[in-house]
Scaffold this motif. Structure first.
Motif, PDB file in Angstrom:
ATOM      1  N   HIS A  98       0.836  -1.201  -0.029  1.00  0.00           N
ATOM      2  CA  HIS A  98      -0.035   0.026  -0.045  1.00  0.00           C
ATOM      3  C   HIS A  98       0.930   1.157  -0.050  1.00  0.00           C
ATOM      4  O   HIS A  98       0.565   2.360  -0.876  1.00  0.00           O
ATOM      5  CB  HIS A  98      -1.005   0.093   1.311  1.00  0.00           C
ATOM      6  CG  HIS A  98      -2.142  -0.978   1.271  1.00  0.00           C
ATOM      7  ND1 HIS A  98      -3.082  -0.737   0.117  1.00  0.00           N
ATOM      8  CD2 HIS A  98      -2.263  -2.006   1.828  1.00  0.00           C
ATOM      9  CE1 HIS A  98      -3.888  -1.859   0.487  1.00  0.00           C
ATOM     10  NE2 HIS A  98      -3.452  -2.633   1.296  1.00  0.00           N
ATOM     11  N   VAL A 100      -7.832   4.185  -2.705  1.00  0.00           N
ATOM     12  CA  VAL A 100      -7.403   2.709  -2.419  1.00  0.00           C
ATOM     13  C   VAL A 100      -7.550   1.946  -3.866  1.00  0.00           C
ATOM     14  O   VAL A 100      -8.511   2.258  -4.487  1.00  0.00           O
ATOM     15  CB  VAL A 100      -8.451   2.074  -1.215  1.00  0.00           C
ATOM     16  CG1 VAL A 100      -8.055   0.559  -1.123  1.00  0.00           C
ATOM     17  CG2 VAL A 100      -8.339   2.970   0.023  1.00  0.00           C
ATOM     18  N   VAL A 109      -8.587  -1.142  -5.182  1.00  0.00           N
ATOM     19  CA  VAL A 109      -9.459  -2.260  -4.948  1.00  0.00           C
ATOM     20  C   VAL A 109      -8.821  -3.599  -5.349  1.00  0.00           C
ATOM     21  O   VAL A 109      -8.854  -4.584  -4.633  1.00  0.00           O
ATOM     22  CB  VAL A 109     -10.761  -2.030  -5.447  1.00  0.00           C
ATOM     23  CG1 VAL A 109     -11.799  -3.349  -5.111  1.00  0.00           C
ATOM     24  CG2 VAL A 109     -11.597  -0.930  -5.132  1.00  0.00           C
ATOM     25  N   GLN A 134      -6.237  -4.441  -2.844  1.00  0.00           N
ATOM     26  CA  GLN A 134      -6.658  -5.010  -1.572  1.00  0.00           C
ATOM     27  C   GLN A 134      -7.109  -6.190  -1.823  1.00  0.00           C
ATOM     28  O   GLN A 134      -7.046  -7.053  -0.856  1.00  0.00           O
ATOM     29  CB  GLN A 134      -7.781  -3.727  -1.146  1.00  0.00           C
ATOM     30  CG  GLN A 134      -8.077  -4.126   0.151  1.00  0.00           C
ATOM     31  CD  GLN A 134      -7.185  -3.780   1.224  1.00  0.00           C
ATOM     32  OE1 GLN A 134      -6.216  -3.076   1.289  1.00  0.00           O
ATOM     33  NE2 GLN A 134      -7.285  -4.623   2.296  1.00  0.00           N
ATOM     34  N   GLU A 135      -7.949  -6.522  -2.589  1.00  0.00           N
ATOM     35  CA  GLU A 135      -8.325  -7.959  -2.818  1.00  0.00           C
ATOM     36  C   GLU A 135      -7.278  -9.017  -2.802  1.00  0.00           C
ATOM     37  O   GLU A 135      -7.501  -9.928  -2.456  1.00  0.00           O
ATOM     38  CB  GLU A 135      -9.170  -8.016  -4.289  1.00  0.00           C
ATOM     39  CG  GLU A 135     -10.595  -7.363  -4.057  1.00  0.00           C
ATOM     40  CD  GLU A 135     -11.491  -7.175  -5.387  1.00  0.00           C
ATOM     41  OE1 GLU A 135     -10.789  -7.878  -6.428  1.00  0.00           O
ATOM     42  OE2 GLU A 135     -12.346  -6.713  -5.401  1.00  0.00           O
ATOM     43  N   GLU A 138      -5.750  -9.286   0.494  1.00  0.00           N
ATOM     44  CA  GLU A 138      -6.745 -10.144   1.410  1.00  0.00           C
ATOM     45  C   GLU A 138      -6.939 -11.691   1.093  1.00  0.00           C
ATOM     46  O   GLU A 138      -7.189 -12.305   1.939  1.00  0.00           O
ATOM     47  CB  GLU A 138      -8.162  -9.246   1.256  1.00  0.00           C
ATOM     48  CG  GLU A 138      -8.139  -8.049   2.112  1.00  0.00           C
ATOM     49  CD  GLU A 138      -9.438  -7.191   1.954  1.00  0.00           C
ATOM     50  OE1 GLU A 138     -10.344  -7.682   1.376  1.00  0.00           O
ATOM     51  OE2 GLU A 138      -9.366  -6.128   2.419  1.00  0.00           O
TER      52      GLU A 138
END
Length: 99
Positions: free
Chosen positions: A37, A49, A51, A54-55, A58
């Motif tokens: 990040h 952000v 996405v 982030q996916e 995660e």
């Protein structure tokens, strides 16, 4: 109709390749104990952000034992036109080499 299907396949393939590029970036960051990040924000400060990033973070699908060398990471980022991120990664490589 056939062209639409081909276009959809091309778009899907690009998305899959882009996801792989992001996975490689996240893994490279993990290998080098860096926060993806933070590096992404340095490269693209105006973006909100990411996405997709982030996916991938995660999902953590066990890529941990896979080592991505610096040259490969830079090549992959440049292949996808992520020159700004490649520049930030190159800076980190240089910084780490001075340690």
């Amino acid at each position: 109709m056939e062209f639409r299907n081909i276009d959809e396949q091309i778009i899907q393939k690009y998305r899959e390749d882009e996801t792989l590029m992001i996975r490689l970036f996240v893994q490279w960051c993990s290998n080098n104990e860096l926060d993806p990040h933070v590096l992404y924000k340095k490269a693209y400060p105006e973006q909100m952000v990411n996405v997709a990033l982030q996916e991938v973070i995660e999902s953590d699908d066990g890529f941990d034992d896979f080592h991505i060398d610096n040259e490969t990471m830079l090549d992959v980022l440049q292949l996808f036109g992520n020159e700004d991120l490649a520049f930030v990664v190159a800076d980190e490589i240089e910084r780490q080499s001075r340690k």
